[in-house]
Design a protein around this motif. Structure first.
Motif, short mmCIF file in Angstrom:
data_model
loop_
_atom_site.label_atom_id
_atom_site.label_comp_id
_atom_site.label_asym_id
_atom_site.label_seq_id
_atom_site.Cartn_x
_atom_site.Cartn_y
_atom_site.Cartn_z
N GLN A 104 0.81 -1.22 0.00
CA GLN A 104 0.00 0.00 0.00
C GLN A 104 0.84 1.28 0.00
O GLN A 104 0.66 2.15 -0.83
N PHE A 105 1.75 1.38 0.96
CA PHE A 105 2.44 2.67 1.14
C PHE A 105 3.62 2.86 0.18
O PHE A 105 3.87 3.96 -0.28
N HIS A 106 4.34 1.76 -0.12
CA HIS A 106 5.49 1.88 -1.02
C HIS A 106 5.06 1.77 -2.47
O HIS A 106 5.19 2.70 -3.25
N THR A 107 4.46 0.62 -2.82
CA THR A 107 4.13 0.35 -4.22
C THR A 107 2.99 1.23 -4.74
O THR A 107 3.13 1.88 -5.77
N ARG A 108 1.89 1.26 -4.00
CA ARG A 108 0.71 1.94 -4.54
C ARG A 108 0.72 3.45 -4.34
O ARG A 108 0.47 4.21 -5.24
N LEU A 109 1.05 3.87 -3.10
CA LEU A 109 0.99 5.31 -2.83
C LEU A 109 2.32 6.02 -3.10
O LEU A 109 2.36 7.24 -3.21
N GLY A 110 3.39 5.25 -3.20
CA GLY A 110 4.69 5.85 -3.50
C GLY A 110 5.23 6.73 -2.39
O GLY A 110 6.01 7.66 -2.62
N TRP A 111 4.81 6.46 -1.14
CA TRP A 111 5.38 7.22 -0.02
C TRP A 111 6.83 6.80 0.16
O TRP A 111 7.23 5.70 -0.20
N LYS A 112 7.62 7.71 0.72
CA LYS A 112 9.04 7.39 0.94
C LYS A 112 9.20 6.57 2.21
O LYS A 112 9.59 7.08 3.26
N GLU B 72 7.32 -3.43 5.30
CA GLU B 72 7.43 -1.98 5.50
C GLU B 72 7.32 -1.74 7.00
O GLU B 72 6.28 -1.95 7.61
N ARG B 73 8.43 -1.29 7.59
CA ARG B 73 8.45 -0.97 9.02
C ARG B 73 9.19 0.33 9.19
O ARG B 73 10.11 0.64 8.44
N ASP B 74 8.80 1.13 10.18
CA ASP B 74 9.54 2.36 10.44
C ASP B 74 9.91 2.43 11.92
O ASP B 74 9.67 1.48 12.67
N GLU B 75 10.48 3.56 12.33
CA GLU B 75 10.99 3.64 13.71
C GLU B 75 9.86 3.60 14.75
O GLU B 75 10.09 3.27 15.89
N TYR B 76 8.63 3.92 14.32
CA TYR B 76 7.51 3.90 15.27
C TYR B 76 7.04 2.48 15.56
O TYR B 76 6.48 2.21 16.63
N ASP B 77 7.30 1.58 14.62
CA ASP B 77 6.98 0.18 14.89
C ASP B 77 7.90 -0.38 15.97
O ASP B 77 7.58 -1.37 16.62
N ALA B 78 9.05 0.28 16.17
CA ALA B 78 9.99 -0.17 17.19
C ALA B 78 9.61 0.33 18.58
O ALA B 78 10.22 -0.05 19.58
#
Lengths: 165, 214
Positions: B27-35, B44-50
């Motif tokens: 969703q966020f990388h492929t479809r929406l193209g968010w960085k 897809e994981r970011d620092e908030y998942d930590a």
């Protein structure tokens, strides 16, 4: 209990913790012998820079009475817990009652308009934001000021000279 | 069914965890193209998942991720305060009564009830933990869905263009929206409460696991 609560951030009625293990029950029994009440409610808190803390209220009464007490007072207990935590953090930093929180310009505008007697709708209108957004700005300011409600927050902001009317 | 799972308990649901982070990449990388960063295993994981957030996850009959969102208290680190201050008039939205809701994600084949079920789950969180608001980060598609469900956010600010647009908004609990949301989710209030209680270990009545000390 402590182990379970530190990693989470939702408030917990002790009755809902897992007491199925023998060591947990033995620990609780011993705690009660030393005067800890049989009922408890723990509020885990997260602060800036990874700080965390637990605030617990404790009593001895029936399950029904306790459920009702928690249901009636949960939100106030959450605010009290964070109030204590903010004070404790301030003392630790040695800035007790000296430093005042910095409010953003928009929070200052909101508090100033309320101090002038504007209604929320009027204040929102003057600031050109929705009333909903205004409420959240006021809530953010209330938290930073360590106040229990909006009136208290306005009084605090005035008392420490953050706003002038 | 809905599950409410803290980050450090996700490993107890390996299939759910794996499919959630993959669907987020989709969703966020492929479809929406968010960085956003996608790791070697396609998650897809970011620092908030930590930060051990609370996830509300729709689990399909086969045990797979159908949709999810992520909650963090605004007294700790949040995306809105770390990255979007320019969209909130410079106000750090910080209160024990406001949690942040981010990464609202749907599986590519999610059926229509999933979104409503997730909104219902968010309502349970807000009501049961005495919160006043959620502050959220969302894309235009999600905004359209929220509107359809009668739970449109109050938008504070926006950034970007077209499908890459990001909005910051607020929600408060609206009891009157419940019937419509429950209807679309095809979930009753009792069922919803049951799922919530099961996730948080809440037993009804005088607890069966209560410690008897009298």
């Amino acid at each position: 209990m402590i182990h379970g609560c530190f990693q989470r951030f939702n408030p917990v009625n002790w009755k809902h913790l897992d007491w199925s293990g023998k060591p947990a029950r033995a620990f609780m029994k011993e705690a009660v012998e030393y005067g800890v009440g049989t009922q408890g409610f723990t509020i885990p808190m997260r602060g800036p820079n990874g700080q965390f803390a637990l605030f617990t209220v404790n009593h001895t009464c029936s399950d029904e009475v306790w459920e009702q007490f928690v249901a009636d007072n949960q939100r106030d207990l959450i605010l009290v817990a964070h109030g204590f935590n903010q004070r404790a953090l301030a003392m630790e930093e040695g800035v007790f009652s000296v430093n005042h929180p910095a409010l953003s310009p928009r929070e200052l505008s909101a508090m100033t308009l309320l101090a002038k007697g504007r209604s929320r709708a009027q204040a929102a209108d003057e600031m050109n934001i929705s009333e909903h957004t205004l409420r959240v700005y006021i809530e953010a300011a209330r938290h930073k000021l360590g106040a229990m409600n909006t009136t208290h927050a306005v009084a605090r902001a005035l008392a420490v000279g953050l706003i002038v009317v | 069914m809905l599950r409410y799972v803290y980050g450090n308990d996700l490993e107890k649901f390996p299939r759910l965890q794996d499919s959630m982070f993959r669907d987020r990449a989709e969703q966020f990388h492929t479809r929406l193209g968010w960085k956003v960063a996608v790791d070697a295993q396609g998650w897809e994981r970011d620092e908030y998942d930590a930060l051990n957030p609370l996830y509300v996850i729709w689990e399909t009959a086969s045990g797979r991720h159908g949709g999810s969102m992520r909650f963090l208290p605004t007294t700790g680190q949040t995306m809105v305060n770390d990255h979007f201050l320019h969209l909130t008039d410079g106000v750090r939205i910080e209160s024990p009564l406001i949690w942040e809701c981010t990464r609202f994600c749907l599986a590519p084949d999610a059926d229509r009830r999933v979104t409503a079920a997730l909104v219902l789950g968010a309502g349970e969180v807000m009501q049961n933990f005495s919160l006043s608001h959620f502050v959220g980060v969302f894309d235009p598609r999600m905004e359209r869905i929220y509107r359809m469900l009668g739970v449109n956010p109050d938008v504070i600010g926006r950034k970007g263009e077209g499908e890459a647009e990001i909005g910051i908004g607020l929600w408060e609990f609206i009891e009157s929206a419940r019937p419509r949301v429950q209807g679309r989710a095809k979930v009753t209030k009792a069922q919803s409460r049951l799922w919530f209680n099961a996730s948080f270990g809440i037993t009804d009545g005088a607890g069966t696991r209560a410690f008897a000390l009298a």
